[in-house]
Write an enzyme that holds these catalytic residues in place. Structure first.
Site, short mmCIF file in Angstrom:
data_model
loop_
_atom_site.label_atom_id
_atom_site.label_comp_id
_atom_site.label_asym_id
_atom_site.label_seq_id
_atom_site.Cartn_x
_atom_site.Cartn_y
_atom_site.Cartn_z
N VAL A 199 0.83 -1.21 0.00
CA VAL A 199 0.00 0.00 0.00
C VAL A 199 0.87 1.26 0.00
O VAL A 199 0.39 2.33 -0.34
CB VAL A 199 -0.96 0.06 1.22
CG1 VAL A 199 -1.98 -1.07 1.15
CG2 VAL A 199 -0.22 0.05 2.54
N ASP A 200 2.14 1.10 0.36
CA ASP A 200 3.02 2.28 0.48
C ASP A 200 3.44 2.84 -0.88
O ASP A 200 3.96 3.95 -0.95
CB ASP A 200 4.26 1.94 1.30
CG ASP A 200 3.91 1.61 2.74
OD1 ASP A 200 2.92 2.17 3.24
OD2 ASP A 200 4.61 0.79 3.36
N MET B 115 -1.91 6.16 6.56
CA MET B 115 -0.65 5.43 6.62
C MET B 115 0.41 6.12 5.75
O MET B 115 0.07 6.86 4.82
CB MET B 115 -0.85 3.99 6.16
CG MET B 115 -1.61 3.17 7.20
SD MET B 115 -1.94 1.47 6.63
CE MET B 115 -2.33 0.67 8.20
#
Lengths: 423, 423
Positions: free
Chosen positions: B146-147, B193
């Site tokens: 997801v980064d 995040m």
């Protein structure tokens, strides 16, 4: 409840009150579309009752049919809402007189107030003050609250969608935790809204069934938080399942009646107004059991998640708006359209009217038989009640840009006729 | 990269690594379905590389075609993941020898490791050690994070969906705040995040455009957090718009390089490991400007929100899994299928292979020209890059109960052949 014959002319005023929901605009659509059908012009008060006091009114006829139809799938409050409770007539007669002045100045004959139990109280007061002040106004309360705590109605528009969001989020996050538990997060804590009643937390229970499926522990404001029982259950769950999902109502309290978010661990975890019972629970789990944790606090995301609306919720929200106009035009006064459940499975419901005096200022608690004996879960009776409310999907249309096509109304102001008034 | 001819027999081992995503199981489906088509049996390592070390293997052939197909829309990691980085071969040769023992014992000829840059490094090491230890193994890295910080690939499977979730949530919550701002919440802070890179925060910028649309302020870990500039911009935004939405990466730091979540206000706001930069920012806004605030921290909800998956993300996740099998069976080694963008609008992409040594342990930062000069927003260049990644919807099927139909695999264990090994 019936009063005099329908005024030959006049406008209808609609206002939104309190915390908004994913579907309160569907109610606005129901109101406006039904009123248009009857040839009645709808004004909306900007920012709830304050707009009425300030004579800050919006002419909804300036928006197209398509824009009003798009309200059915747009979250938030299209005309603005407010947190403002009118005092009693004795305590602040000037406010009521101003309200009547504004209604009179704009020939408003029907007032529809869309909110929770406070708003039902306001609507009731306005329905009474008309007579006292010699102005003929019909006042209808329209139900709305994610808290699901309104009396009489089987459920509240807004609740079904936050319930669905909460159940789905619990399910999804738990699949994540289950994947990570071997070397990383073993305990996941989801904090949900519910200061006084645990309806939203209860809805998370629909994500699974039986002791091994998430959520393993639900913490309700209806039960005193007992640290030892909680820690013991987290430990037993992690030992048996490998991980543990906890869903906590923001309003849980300890035996001394203090909100857990503000109590005990306060010194280490900061100012009370920061909110967040989830980090307090997480720290407790870490301290007592040493497990790695994650926690989430979706806050406004949960009540504005129109993308995850429950179909029945969206339909009911529209239906109460539509019915409110029918009641108003039928010369009813001081009533609210409420949802009556006629069957659990298949789910069937209808709209009926109820007197505002049975709803104003009351609060519907969760029935005792909805919580399991240990207070950490929901019963079959709760499932029978809750499950229909999250059934069906009502996704908004999406644009090519990948975003839902939410509408922004023009919100054209009505020209003021009165001197300013500071509420 | 080409090595010897394809072994006549053998199995393929697939493992998931690191934080899971909404679409990593779509990659698993791509792997398993393509391998089945070629008559190759797929084993999955339970809980990532640890399952391989422990000889804790899953026989995916015990699950039906329908169950594997359902992986395409099921979030989390179906076989379990782990946070575990193999040391260097010099530092822990025993682990590598054990790995080869397990591969040999189960006739595993292809190893597909699905993860981020750490996992690419592990995959690279395993691809090399086979030769040293005299065992013929092809090793393919499969991208996931997801980064969005993997080198070479245009984007990372998993990112598009969290980006879409973040943009939609920002849009929805902002409609809520706008409704409440007159008498209640004026500042809303969403924490997302992103410890080192602000890709997810940047995606929130797709929710609106121009200075008056939310998000009004984005805080990136790529920029030093300057309290005065932040407070000034919040103040100016509330004065101009009436309210302000802030999206903050969890990893923002002050001029001293300290994480904001741990710095400065630490004394008042508790232990650093509680996490949460949002409450720190909220307290700052309250202290300096006195505005009422709300904050949200969706945590795992954002990366597991399969219900809000981006269509292109789900398709790319499947495609890299499928391609990884093609590469393995074509006797390629030490490569990763990556996404190559061939057009922004209409969005077009293809899969190519890239050497793992160009990916392992590297980190893709956000380009400087993606951030506006004041560091609080995204540029047109960033929009051109990000927008295609959230386009299209790929909702899961829903059951009558109103919940997505996520699959739970049988995960049948393969019989052990070796003595136990403690990793």
């Amino acid at each position: 409840m019936k009063s005099k014959a329908r005024p030959a002319t006049g406008r209808l005023l609609y206002a939104q009150s309190g915390g908004v929901t994913a579907v309160i605009n569907a109610t606005a659509a129901g109101v406006i579309q039904n009123a248009r059908k009857h040839g009645i012009k709808v004004y909306a008060a900007r920012n709830g009752i304050l707009g009425a006091l300030r004579e800050d009114l919006i002419d909804t006829s300036k928006d197209t049919m398509a824009a009003i139809e798009a309200l059915r799938h747009t979250p938030g409050g299209a005309f603005g809402s407010c947190r403002y409770k009118l005092k009693s007539i004795e305590a602040n007669r000037a406010e009521y007189e101003r309200l009547i002045d504004v209604l009179r100045a704009h020939d408003i004959r029907w007032f529809l107030y869309n909110g929770g139990n406070d708003s039902a109280d306001t609507a009731l007061k306005i329905s009474q003050i008309g007579k006292t002040l010699g102005y003929d106004i019909r006042c209808i309360g329209v139900p709305k609250t994610v808290d699901n705590d309104l009396a009489v109605t089987d459920c509240c528009p807004g609740f079904g969608s936050v319930a669905k969001y909460t159940a789905v989020s619990t399910l999804e996050a738990s699949l994540d935790v289950a994947s990570m538990a071997d070397t990383s997060t073993k305990v996941f804590i989801l904090e949900v809204m519910g200061r006084h009643a645990g309806w939203i937390a209860a809805a998370s229970g629909l994500a699974g069934e039986g002791p091994d499926q998430a959520p393993h522990i639900i913490l309700f404001p209806e039960r005193v938080f007992e640290e030892k029982a909680f820690i013991d259950k987290v430990k037993a769950t992690v030992e048996r399942v490998g991980w543990c999902t906890v869903v906590a109502s923001e309003g849980i309290r300890n035996a001394e009646g203090q909100f857990l978010a503000e109590a005990g661990t306060r010194d280490s975890f900061g100012h009370a107004q920061l909110g967040g019972v989830a980090p307090v629970l997480a720290a407790l789990v870490k301290e007592k059991l040493g497990f790695k944790y994650h926690w989430a606090l979706p806050d406004y995301l949960q009540r504005s998640a129109r993308h995850m609306a429950s179909k029945s919720d969206a339909e009911q929200a529209y239906a109460v708006g539509k019915a409110a106009v029918d009641y108003a035009l039928a010369d009813m006064n001081a009533v609210m359209p409420v949802i009556v459940r006629t069957s659990d499975s298949p789910y069937r419901w209808k709209i009926e009217s109820a007197p505002l005096e049975k709803i104003a200022n009351r609060e519907k608690k969760m029935p005792n038989n909805f919580l399991t004996k240990d207070g950490f879960g929901i019963t079959a009776a709760a499932r029978r009640y809750l499950s229909p409310l999250i059934q069906g999907e009502a996704p908004p249309p999406y644009g090519k840009d990948g975003l839902p096509k939410y509408v922004q109304l023009k919100n054209t102001a009505v020209k003021r006729k009165l001197p300013a008034f500071s509420a």
